[in-house]
Design a protein around this motif. Structure first.
Motif, PDB file in Angstrom:
ATOM      1  N   ARG A   1       0.852  -1.186   0.000  1.00  0.00           N
ATOM      2  CA  ARG A   1       0.000   0.000   0.000  1.00  0.00           C
ATOM      3  C   ARG A   1       0.890   1.240   0.000  1.00  0.00           C
ATOM      4  NH1 ARG A   1      -5.176  -0.635   3.390  1.00  0.00           N
ATOM      5  NH2 ARG A   1      -3.701  -1.179   5.035  1.00  0.00           N
TER       6      ARG A   1
ATOM      7  N   GLY B   1      -2.489  -3.548 -10.195  1.00  0.00           N
ATOM      8  CA  GLY B   1      -2.786  -2.262  -9.581  1.00  0.00           C
ATOM      9  C   GLY B   1      -3.959  -1.624 -10.284  1.00  0.00           C
ATOM     10  N   PRO B   2      -4.430  -0.507  -9.768  1.00  0.00           N
ATOM     11  CA  PRO B   2      -5.553   0.172 -10.422  1.00  0.00           C
ATOM     12  C   PRO B   2      -5.160   0.652 -11.809  1.00  0.00           C
ATOM     13  CG  PRO B   2      -4.583   1.558  -8.727  1.00  0.00           C
ATOM     14  CD  PRO B   2      -3.953   0.224  -8.578  1.00  0.00           C
TER      15      PRO B   2
ATOM     16  N   ASP C   1      -1.073   7.022  -0.116  1.00  0.00           N
ATOM     17  CA  ASP C   1      -2.447   7.457  -0.392  1.00  0.00           C
ATOM     18  C   ASP C   1      -3.463   6.338  -0.187  1.00  0.00           C
ATOM     19  OD1 ASP C   1      -1.637  10.057  -1.102  1.00  0.00           O
ATOM     20  OD2 ASP C   1      -1.133   9.380  -3.130  1.00  0.00           O
TER      21      ASP C   1
ATOM     22  N   GLN D   1      -2.021   2.878 -12.902  1.00  0.00           N
ATOM     23  CA  GLN D   1      -1.028   2.871 -11.834  1.00  0.00           C
ATOM     24  C   GLN D   1       0.362   3.165 -12.403  1.00  0.00           C
ATOM     25  OE1 GLN D   1      -1.205   2.515  -8.524  1.00  0.00           O
ATOM     26  NE2 GLN D   1       1.014   2.534  -8.225  1.00  0.00           N
TER      27      GLN D   1
ATOM     28  N   VAL E   1      -3.472   3.462  -1.861  1.00  0.00           N
ATOM     29  CA  VAL E   1      -3.637   2.643  -3.067  1.00  0.00           C
ATOM     30  C   VAL E   1      -2.944   1.302  -2.860  1.00  0.00           C
ATOM     31  CG1 VAL E   1      -3.115   2.445  -5.520  1.00  0.00           C
ATOM     32  CG2 VAL E   1      -3.812   4.658  -4.555  1.00  0.00           C
TER      33      VAL E   1
END
Length: 255
Positions: free
Chosen positions: A189, A237-238, A192, A241, A194
């Motif tokens: 992580r 990841g998102p 922020d 990313q 994420v």
């Protein structure tokens, strides 16, 4: 359509015998173009499934569900090759039946589709990445235990990579299952909040001398995957990313 495209279709459907499946996996490990073709088929399948989600989420009449549950299953037929798009259509039928309630598949021994593990990982990540207190099963303060426990369960030894240069703090790990095989999921992580995960599953492929990193997006998440040593790896990841390729490269060197 090439003969190899037809083989990929049969491979995704779990219709190849062990020897033929092994030959396909060896080619995938050594031939980036072949892997790209497989990735394209998987991506097409995912897009088609997403197009059906609205219909699948609609309420199913109870009477129809009862009819499906009580309907006799047909006798299994001998495996036979199908065109790629025929295989995708068949997969959508299975997916649709699963959305109705899974009655048609209950009790059936469905072949494991090893190439589809990334879609399962996307589903898990969508759930766990939103967790705060329960992000992991075992915390980072038990890193040695995580390496031994998950390594023994997955059947592939590894070391937890240090990704602090990317602003990522190791939070811990958990055990998940993809395509019927155990997967080690290491969770990181940033400041922020994420979450980026590194997942590994024991491979049935012959790893290339130099890892080939493959990029794709599934269900709104970005993936970078590769095969090395005893395992298949993926960093997730998102979407968008930053530095995900660099994170994967660093993890590959450190794991």
């Amino acid at each position: 359509m090439t003969d190899f495209s037809t083989q990929l279709s049969a491979y995704l459907d779990g219709e190849l015998d062990p020897s033929a499946a092994s030959a396909v996996e060896e080619r995938l490990a050594a031939d980036p173009a072949a892997q790209a073709e497989l990735d394209a088929l998987i991506a097409a399948d995912v897009l088609a499934q997403e197009a059906f989600e609205a219909e699948l989420n609609a309420p199913v009449p109870f009477a129809l569900a009862q009819q499906i549950k009580s309907a006799p299953m047909p006798e299994p037929e001998a495996p036979k090759a199908r065109p790629v798009w025929g295989a995708l259509a068949a997969s959508l039928v299975v997916f649709a039946l699963g959305g109705i309630g899974g009655y048609a598949l209950k009790g059936q021994n469905t072949p494991v589709q090893t190439a589809g593990w990334l879609a399962d990982i996307a589903d898990y990540h969508a759930i766990y990445a939103s967790q705060v207190r329960h992000l992991v099963e075992v915390g980072a303060d038990e890193s040695d235990h995580i390496e031994n426990w998950l390594g023994n369960t997955v059947g592939a030894t590894f070391s937890i990579p240090d990704l602090t240069e990317f602003g990522l703090t190791f939070e811990g790990g958990r055990l998940v299952v993809a395509n019927g095989k155990p997967v080690a999921q290491l969770m990181y992580r940033d400041a922020d909040g994420v979450v980026v995960a590194l997942c590994l599953q024991r491979t049935s492929k012959t790893p290339p001398a130099t890892p080939t990193f493959n990029e794709q997006t599934i269900n709104g998440f970005d993936f970078v995957s590769w095969t090395a040593g005893e395992a298949d790896y993926v960093v997730i990841g998102p979407s968008g990313q930053p530095d995900l390729n660099a994170i994967a490269g660093a993890a590959a060197l450190d794991i």
